[in-house]
Design a protein around this motif. Structure first.
Motif, PDB file in Angstrom:
ATOM      1  N   ALA A 266       9.793   9.532  -0.188  1.00  0.00           N
ATOM      2  CA  ALA A 266       9.957   9.039   1.185  1.00  0.00           C
ATOM      3  C   ALA A 266       9.040   7.847   1.457  1.00  0.00           C
ATOM      4  CB  ALA A 266       9.691  10.158   2.184  1.00  0.00           C
ATOM      5  N   ALA A 267       7.818   7.880   0.920  1.00  0.00           N
ATOM      6  CA  ALA A 267       6.898   6.751   1.098  1.00  0.00           C
ATOM      7  C   ALA A 267       7.430   5.507   0.390  1.00  0.00           C
ATOM      8  CB  ALA A 267       5.508   7.114   0.594  1.00  0.00           C
ATOM      9  N   LEU A 268       8.029   5.689  -0.778  1.00  0.00           N
ATOM     10  CA  LEU A 268       8.641   4.552  -1.470  1.00  0.00           C
ATOM     11  C   LEU A 268       9.803   3.978  -0.667  1.00  0.00           C
ATOM     12  CD1 LEU A 268       8.595   5.765  -5.174  1.00  0.00           C
ATOM     13  CD2 LEU A 268       7.349   3.835  -4.208  1.00  0.00           C
ATOM     14  N   MET A 269      10.601   4.848  -0.084  1.00  0.00           N
ATOM     15  CA  MET A 269      11.708   4.370   0.758  1.00  0.00           C
ATOM     16  C   MET A 269      11.172   3.630   1.978  1.00  0.00           C
ATOM     17  SD  MET A 269      14.399   7.539   0.546  1.00  0.00           S
ATOM     18  CE  MET A 269      15.271   6.951   1.962  1.00  0.00           C
TER      19      MET A 269
ATOM     20  N   VAL B 212       0.831  -1.205   0.000  1.00  0.00           N
ATOM     21  CA  VAL B 212       0.000   0.000   0.000  1.00  0.00           C
ATOM     22  C   VAL B 212       0.868   1.258   0.000  1.00  0.00           C
ATOM     23  CG1 VAL B 212      -1.753   1.273   1.287  1.00  0.00           C
ATOM     24  CG2 VAL B 212      -1.934  -1.200   1.084  1.00  0.00           C
ATOM     25  N   LEU B 213       1.946   1.246   0.783  1.00  0.00           N
ATOM     26  CA  LEU B 213       2.854   2.408   0.794  1.00  0.00           C
ATOM     27  C   LEU B 213       3.527   2.593  -0.552  1.00  0.00           C
ATOM     28  CD1 LEU B 213       4.609   2.403   4.271  1.00  0.00           C
ATOM     29  CD2 LEU B 213       3.475   4.324   3.181  1.00  0.00           C
ATOM     30  N   MET B 214       3.898   1.496  -1.203  1.00  0.00           N
ATOM     31  CA  MET B 214       4.545   1.597  -2.505  1.00  0.00           C
ATOM     32  C   MET B 214       3.584   2.191  -3.529  1.00  0.00           C
ATOM     33  SD  MET B 214       6.335  -1.260  -4.951  1.00  0.00           S
ATOM     34  CE  MET B 214       7.244  -1.933  -3.592  1.00  0.00           C
ATOM     35  N   LYS B 215       2.344   1.708  -3.545  1.00  0.00           N
ATOM     36  CA  LYS B 215       1.356   2.240  -4.485  1.00  0.00           C
ATOM     37  C   LYS B 215       1.067   3.717  -4.193  1.00  0.00           C
ATOM     38  CE  LYS B 215      -0.935  -2.150  -5.296  1.00  0.00           C
ATOM     39  NZ  LYS B 215      -2.162  -2.947  -5.074  1.00  0.00           N
ATOM     40  N   THR B 216       0.906   4.040  -2.916  1.00  0.00           N
ATOM     41  CA  THR B 216       0.630   5.427  -2.534  1.00  0.00           C
ATOM     42  C   THR B 216       1.805   6.328  -2.896  1.00  0.00           C
ATOM     43  OG1 THR B 216      -0.778   4.645  -0.732  1.00  0.00           O
ATOM     44  CG2 THR B 216      -0.033   6.924  -0.619  1.00  0.00           C
ATOM     45  N   GLY B 217       3.026   5.866  -2.630  1.00  0.00           N
ATOM     46  CA  GLY B 217       4.220   6.642  -2.976  1.00  0.00           C
ATOM     47  C   GLY B 217       4.333   6.882  -4.472  1.00  0.00           C
ATOM     48  N   LEU B 218       4.061   5.850  -5.266  1.00  0.00           N
ATOM     49  CA  LEU B 218       4.117   6.007  -6.721  1.00  0.00           C
ATOM     50  C   LEU B 218       3.050   6.982  -7.224  1.00  0.00           C
ATOM     51  CD1 LEU B 218       4.815   2.359  -7.923  1.00  0.00           C
ATOM     52  CD2 LEU B 218       6.293   4.346  -8.201  1.00  0.00           C
ATOM     53  N   ILE B 219       1.857   6.880  -6.667  1.00  0.00           N
ATOM     54  CA  ILE B 219       0.787   7.798  -7.068  1.00  0.00           C
ATOM     55  C   ILE B 219       1.159   9.231  -6.699  1.00  0.00           C
ATOM     56  CG2 ILE B 219      -1.601   8.463  -6.579  1.00  0.00           C
ATOM     57  CD1 ILE B 219      -2.206   5.420  -6.381  1.00  0.00           C
TER      58      ILE B 219
ATOM     59  N   LEU C 178      -1.487   5.780   6.868  1.00  0.00           N
ATOM     60  CA  LEU C 178      -0.637   4.578   6.854  1.00  0.00           C
ATOM     61  C   LEU C 178       0.548   4.743   7.794  1.00  0.00           C
ATOM     62  CD1 LEU C 178      -0.616   3.791   3.038  1.00  0.00           C
ATOM     63  CD2 LEU C 178      -1.539   2.312   4.841  1.00  0.00           C
ATOM     64  N   THR C 179       1.133   5.923   7.790  1.00  0.00           N
ATOM     65  CA  THR C 179       2.271   6.188   8.659  1.00  0.00           C
ATOM     66  C   THR C 179       1.833   6.215  10.125  1.00  0.00           C
ATOM     67  OG1 THR C 179       3.184   7.532   6.886  1.00  0.00           O
ATOM     68  CG2 THR C 179       4.253   7.695   8.998  1.00  0.00           C
ATOM     69  N   LEU C 180       0.674   6.762  10.402  1.00  0.00           N
ATOM     70  CA  LEU C 180       0.144   6.728  11.770  1.00  0.00           C
ATOM     71  C   LEU C 180      -0.043   5.284  12.246  1.00  0.00           C
ATOM     72  CD1 LEU C 180      -2.532   9.562  11.805  1.00  0.00           C
ATOM     73  CD2 LEU C 180      -0.427   9.460  13.132  1.00  0.00           C
ATOM     74  N   ASP C 181      -0.511   4.441  11.336  1.00  0.00           N
ATOM     75  CA  ASP C 181      -0.673   3.032  11.682  1.00  0.00           C
ATOM     76  C   ASP C 181       0.677   2.368  11.947  1.00  0.00           C
ATOM     77  OD1 ASP C 181      -2.328   0.786  12.149  1.00  0.00           O
ATOM     78  OD2 ASP C 181      -1.973   0.046  10.109  1.00  0.00           O
TER      79      ASP C 181
END
Length: 177
Positions: A72-75, A11-18, A170-173
């Motif tokens: 940063a989300a991708l990392m 989910v983080l990878m998809k969100t980061g790419l978007i 997502l980061t809060l989670d």
């Protein structure tokens, strides 16, 4: 409930790419408006043209912040354990979302003012003679092109807010907050 680490990574990878793609698109659209129109019409003595330039420049800055958040989300999707990276993504996603919200409001005001004045601030540097209009740019489609690009930027800002908040949640989670 909390997602398992594998789900967070996807989910983080998809969100980061978007975020990365939307940020780049908004950057391109905003720089196009600035480079083709606003650099010619900015007059510090005219409140409307100054507001247009500030809103557009803020849109460029928020797009860069969104791109940083996407990277940063991708990392973080690759390395879930560093707490500093989690807090960095948290700060970037919160800052990006707030910045995009302010740009969304500023662009809405710019669109409203431009429609209300029928593009007076956009065509201010043009001198009209009996035969023609002399401008430092091509005035034929300035009004419609600028409004179209601002509308696209407005929609991209809205998408940046949605996905920035998704990244924030997502980061809060991940931080168990």
């Amino acid at each position: 409930g909390h997602l398992d680490p594998g789900s967070h990574q996807r989910v983080l990878m998809k969100t980061g790419l978007i975020l990365l793609i939307i940020g780049h698109l908004n950057f391109i659209v905003s720089t196009l408006v600035h480079g083709t129109v606003l650099r010619f019409v900015v007059d510090p003595r005219d409140a409307i043209s100054l507001q247009n330039a500030v809103a557009n420049t803020a849109s460029i800055v928020s797009a860069l912040l969104t791109i940083s958040c996407g990277i940063a989300a991708l990392m973080l999707s690759r390395y879930l354990t560093p707490a500093a990276l989690k807090w960095g993504v948290f700060a970037l996603s919160a800052g990006s979302s707030l910045s995009c919200l302010s740009c969304l409001l500023a662009l809405a005001v710019s669109i409203g003012l431009t429609l209300g004045t029928q593009g007076r601030a956009l065509l201010a540097p043009c001198t009209v003679t009996n035969i023609s209009r002399e401008c430092p740019f091509d005035p034929t489609r300035v009004y419609s092109s600028t409004l179209s690009l601002w509308t696209i930027s407005l929609l991209l800002d809205l998408m940046e807010i949605v996905f920035g908040i998704r990244c924030l949640l997502l980061t809060l989670d991940l931080l168990y907050l």
